[in-house]
Design a protein around this motif. Structure first.
Motif, PDB file in Angstrom:
ATOM      1  N   LEU A  19      -9.928   0.397  10.991  1.00 17.06           N
ATOM      2  CA  LEU A  19      -9.009  -0.644  11.466  1.00 17.06           C
ATOM      3  C   LEU A  19      -9.457  -1.140  12.829  1.00 17.06           C
ATOM      4  O   LEU A  19      -9.964  -0.364  13.638  1.00 17.06           O
ATOM      5  CB  LEU A  19      -7.604  -0.067  11.633  1.00 17.06           C
ATOM      6  CG  LEU A  19      -6.825   0.312  10.379  1.00 17.06           C
ATOM      7  CD1 LEU A  19      -5.509   0.965  10.786  1.00 17.06           C
ATOM      8  CD2 LEU A  19      -6.567  -0.909   9.517  1.00 17.06           C
ATOM      9  N   GLY A  71     -17.706   4.005  12.585  1.00 16.18           N
ATOM     10  CA  GLY A  71     -17.072   3.165  11.557  1.00 16.18           C
ATOM     11  C   GLY A  71     -17.601   3.411  10.164  1.00 16.18           C
ATOM     12  O   GLY A  71     -17.205   2.736   9.218  1.00 16.18           O
ATOM     13  N   GLY A 101     -17.511   6.500   8.532  1.00 14.04           N
ATOM     14  CA  GLY A 101     -16.756   7.534   7.818  1.00 14.04           C
ATOM     15  C   GLY A 101     -17.679   8.398   6.983  1.00 14.04           C
ATOM     16  O   GLY A 101     -18.836   8.652   7.345  1.00 14.04           O
ATOM     17  N   LEU A 102     -17.183   8.824   5.829  1.00 14.52           N
ATOM     18  CA  LEU A 102     -17.966   9.731   4.987  1.00 14.52           C
ATOM     19  C   LEU A 102     -18.860   8.978   4.004  1.00 14.52           C
ATOM     20  O   LEU A 102     -19.299   9.534   3.012  1.00 14.52           O
ATOM     21  CB  LEU A 102     -17.042  10.698   4.255  1.00 14.52           C
ATOM     22  CG  LEU A 102     -16.285  11.640   5.214  1.00 14.52           C
ATOM     23  CD1 LEU A 102     -15.291  12.494   4.453  1.00 14.52           C
ATOM     24  CD2 LEU A 102     -17.266  12.521   5.973  1.00 14.52           C
ATOM     25  N   ALA A 120      -5.944   9.318  13.028  1.00 16.33           N
ATOM     26  CA  ALA A 120      -6.163  10.371  12.024  1.00 16.33           C
ATOM     27  C   ALA A 120      -4.848  11.094  11.807  1.00 16.33           C
ATOM     28  O   ALA A 120      -3.961  11.076  12.675  1.00 16.33           O
ATOM     29  CB  ALA A 120      -7.222  11.358  12.497  1.00 16.33           C
ATOM     30  N   LYS A 134     -16.356   8.424  12.432  1.00 17.70           N
ATOM     31  CA  LYS A 134     -15.299   7.407  12.512  1.00 17.70           C
ATOM     32  C   LYS A 134     -15.537   6.480  13.711  1.00 17.70           C
ATOM     33  O   LYS A 134     -15.216   5.306  13.658  1.00 17.70           O
ATOM     34  CB  LYS A 134     -13.924   8.067  12.572  1.00 17.70           C
ATOM     35  CG  LYS A 134     -13.581   8.763  11.229  1.00 17.70           C
ATOM     36  CD  LYS A 134     -12.265   9.487  11.289  1.00 17.70           C
ATOM     37  CE  LYS A 134     -11.105   8.517  11.232  1.00 17.70           C
ATOM     38  NZ  LYS A 134      -9.808   9.247  11.298  1.00 17.70           N
ATOM     39  N   ARG A 177       0.851  -1.199   0.000  1.00 12.56           N
ATOM     40  CA  ARG A 177       0.000   0.000   0.000  1.00 12.56           C
ATOM     41  C   ARG A 177       0.884   1.246   0.000  1.00 12.56           C
ATOM     42  O   ARG A 177       0.633   2.200  -0.745  1.00 12.56           O
ATOM     43  CB  ARG A 177      -0.918  -0.013   1.227  1.00 12.56           C
ATOM     44  CG  ARG A 177      -1.855   1.142   1.235  1.00 12.56           C
ATOM     45  CD  ARG A 177      -2.875   1.076   2.355  1.00 12.56           C
ATOM     46  NE  ARG A 177      -3.389   2.405   2.621  1.00 12.56           N
ATOM     47  CZ  ARG A 177      -4.140   2.736   3.640  1.00 12.56           C
ATOM     48  NH1 ARG A 177      -4.497   1.841   4.516  1.00 12.56           N
ATOM     49  NH2 ARG A 177      -4.556   3.974   3.806  1.00 12.56           N
TER      50      ARG A 177
HETATM   51  C1  LIG Z   1     -12.674   7.601   7.309  1.00  6.45           C
HETATM   52  C2  LIG Z   1     -12.533   8.877   6.518  1.00  6.45           C
HETATM   53  C3  LIG Z   1     -13.631   9.822   6.991  1.00  6.45           C
HETATM   54  C4  LIG Z   1     -11.143   9.435   6.811  1.00  6.45           C
HETATM   55  O1  LIG Z   1     -10.944  10.648   6.192  1.00  6.45           O
HETATM   56  P1  LIG Z   1      -9.573  11.488   6.157  1.00  6.45           P
HETATM   57  O2  LIG Z   1      -9.886  12.827   6.752  1.00  6.45           O
HETATM   58  O3  LIG Z   1      -9.066  11.427   4.782  1.00  6.45           O
HETATM   59  O4  LIG Z   1      -8.511  10.740   7.042  1.00  6.45           O
HETATM   60  P2  LIG Z   1      -8.171  10.767   8.591  1.00  6.45           P
HETATM   61  O5  LIG Z   1      -6.796  11.249   8.736  1.00  6.45           O
HETATM   62  O6  LIG Z   1      -9.232  11.430   9.420  1.00  6.45           O
HETATM   63  O7  LIG Z   1      -8.243   9.211   8.992  1.00  6.45           O
HETATM   64  C5  LIG Z   1      -7.585   8.237   8.270  1.00  6.45           C
HETATM   65  C6  LIG Z   1      -7.667   6.944   9.058  1.00  6.45           C
HETATM   66  O8  LIG Z   1      -9.003   6.660   9.413  1.00  6.45           O
HETATM   67  C7  LIG Z   1      -9.148   5.247   9.511  1.00  6.45           C
HETATM   68  N1  LIG Z   1     -10.381   4.913   8.799  1.00  6.45           N
HETATM   69  C8  LIG Z   1     -10.577   4.631   7.489  1.00  6.45           C
HETATM   70  N2  LIG Z   1     -11.887   4.374   7.263  1.00  6.45           N
HETATM   71  C9  LIG Z   1     -12.522   4.510   8.447  1.00  6.45           C
HETATM   72  C10 LIG Z   1     -13.879   4.376   8.849  1.00  6.45           C
HETATM   73  N3  LIG Z   1     -14.845   4.046   7.998  1.00  6.45           N
HETATM   74  N4  LIG Z   1     -14.192   4.588  10.151  1.00  6.45           N
HETATM   75  C11 LIG Z   1     -13.242   4.921  11.026  1.00  6.45           C
HETATM   76  N5  LIG Z   1     -11.925   5.055  10.708  1.00  6.45           N
HETATM   77  C12 LIG Z   1     -11.578   4.861   9.428  1.00  6.45           C
HETATM   78  C13 LIG Z   1      -7.926   4.602   8.912  1.00  6.45           C
HETATM   79  O9  LIG Z   1      -7.155   4.079   9.967  1.00  6.45           O
HETATM   80  C14 LIG Z   1      -7.212   5.766   8.247  1.00  6.45           C
HETATM   81  O10 LIG Z   1      -5.810   5.715   8.364  1.00  6.45           O
HETATM   82  P3  LIG Z   1      -4.918   4.893   7.324  1.00  6.45           P
HETATM   83  O11 LIG Z   1      -5.367   5.318   5.966  1.00  6.45           O
HETATM   84  O12 LIG Z   1      -3.542   5.307   7.648  1.00  6.45           O
HETATM   85  O13 LIG Z   1      -5.191   3.482   7.623  1.00  6.45           O
HETATM   86  C15 LIG Z   1     -12.724   8.644   5.010  1.00  6.45           C
HETATM   87  O14 LIG Z   1     -11.591   7.992   4.537  1.00  6.45           O
HETATM   88  C16 LIG Z   1     -13.940   7.795   4.718  1.00  6.45           C
HETATM   89  O15 LIG Z   1     -15.048   8.232   4.765  1.00  6.45           O
HETATM   90  N6  LIG Z   1     -13.788   6.533   4.433  1.00  6.45           N
HETATM   91  C17 LIG Z   1     -14.947   5.666   4.239  1.00  6.45           C
HETATM   92  C18 LIG Z   1     -14.937   5.273   2.824  1.00  6.45           C
HETATM   93  C19 LIG Z   1     -16.194   4.606   2.486  1.00  6.45           C
HETATM   94  O16 LIG Z   1     -17.205   5.230   2.385  1.00  6.45           O
HETATM   95  N7  LIG Z   1     -16.136   3.332   2.299  1.00  6.45           N
HETATM   96  C20 LIG Z   1     -17.291   2.602   1.970  1.00  6.45           C
HETATM   97  C21 LIG Z   1     -16.835   1.280   1.469  1.00  6.45           C
HETATM   98  S1  LIG Z   1     -18.232   0.250   1.372  1.00  6.45           S
END
Ligand SMILES: CC(C)(COP(=O)(O)OP(=O)(O)OC[C@H]1O[C@@H](n2cnc3c(N)ncnc32)[C@H](O)[C@@H]1OP(=O)(O)O)[C@@H](O)C(=O)NCCC(=O)NCCS
Length: 210
Positions: free
Chosen positions: A89, A172, A174-175, A100, A169, A45
């Motif tokens: 994670l 779990g 996220g966005l 974060a 977060k 990665r």
């Molecule tokens: C989680 C999220 C809000 C983080 O946004 P960001 O501001 O870019 O990043 P941050 O610095 O706040 O956090 C990053 C960390 O959050 C964690 N993370 C990722 N997805 C997460 C989630 N759904 N919930 C909680 N933590 C999450 C990871 O550990 C990540 O670190 P890494 O990339 O080093 O492993 C964004 O990546 C997101 O919404 N992800 C969800 C994606 C999604 O919708 N997936 C659906 C698949 S079905």
């Protein structure tokens, strides 16, 4: 008390949650040491990212492994990190955590058996501030922002945004859901704001004890 790397310091501790912050501007030898704790998948990665992002990812993940290893009494490279469907994670066992990063700063939140989410942002000028705020915050939150004196608005925006993202977060999700309508129920979630370093704002959201 878990051992702690020199670049890691405590920035918030109350109500069963501990938040640590670390500068990611680590020395080259330290970065090599942290990268050595990564699994093959994590190295793959990192190698797919542009160099500054790869460095940030390797430093954050290595530090996370080190901090979890101390809490789980296992070697950092052996921590069984897994990824939930929307990207959060986790590791089997009672320790819950979230990570974060923003610019060269990472924050790590740890609890026992309670869901937790953390966010951090460097407070910085946003080119399309009002448009971004309209996409990120609810109409009421935007109205409250507009009532503030103009010089306070950026700080207030990032403070509101980090609280919202920490909540999403913690759940779990996220966005994957629209942040404008996301609001933590205070009966279930405890939200705290902290300043992990000058010019940064952070928030941590922890599930309240049953
Ligand atoms: C989680 C999220 C809000 C983080 O946004 P960001 O501001 O870019 O990043 P941050 O610095 O706040 O956090 C990053 C960390 O959050 C964690 N993370 C990722 N997805 C997460 C989630 N759904 N919930 C909680 N933590 C999450 C990871 O550990 C990540 O670190 P890494 O990339 O080093 O492993 C964004 O990546 C997101 O919404 N992800 C969800 C994606 C999604 O919708 N997936 C659906 C698949 S079905």
């Amino acid at each position: 008390m878990p051992t702690r790397a020199p670049e890691v310091r405590s920035v918030f501790s109350a109500g069963g949650v501990e938040v640590l912050a670390a500068s990611l501007a680590v020395s080259r030898p330290r970065l090599v040491g942290l990268a050595a704790m990564l699994t093959d998948d994590e190295r793959r990665r990192a190698s797919a990212l542009a160099r500054p992002l790869a460095r940030r990812f390797a430093a954050t993940r290595g530090l996370l492994r080190e901090l979890l290893g101390a809490r789980l009494a296992t070697k950092p490279e052996l921590v069984d990190l897994r990824v939930a469907p929307a990207g959060k994670l986790y590791a089997p066992g009672p320790v819950r955590f979230n990570v974060a990063h923003s610019a060269d700063l990472a924050v790590f939140a740890f609890t026992l058996r309670r869901d937790v989410g953390v966010d951090v942002e460097r407070v910085r000028a946003l080119p399309a501030f009002e448009r971004t705020a309209a996409l990120a915050l609810s109409p009421r939150e935007n109205a409250e922002l507009q009532e503030l004196p103009e010089p306070c608005r950026l700080q207030a925006f990032f403070s509101c945004w980090t609280r919202k993202e920490a909540y999403l977060k913690a759940r779990g999700v996220g966005l994957s859901i629209d942040p404008r309508h996301a609001a933590a129920d205070g009966n279930r979630w405890a939200l705290e704001t902290f300043e992990p370093a000058v010019g940064f704002v952070g928030a941590v959201c922890t599930e309240r004890a049953a």
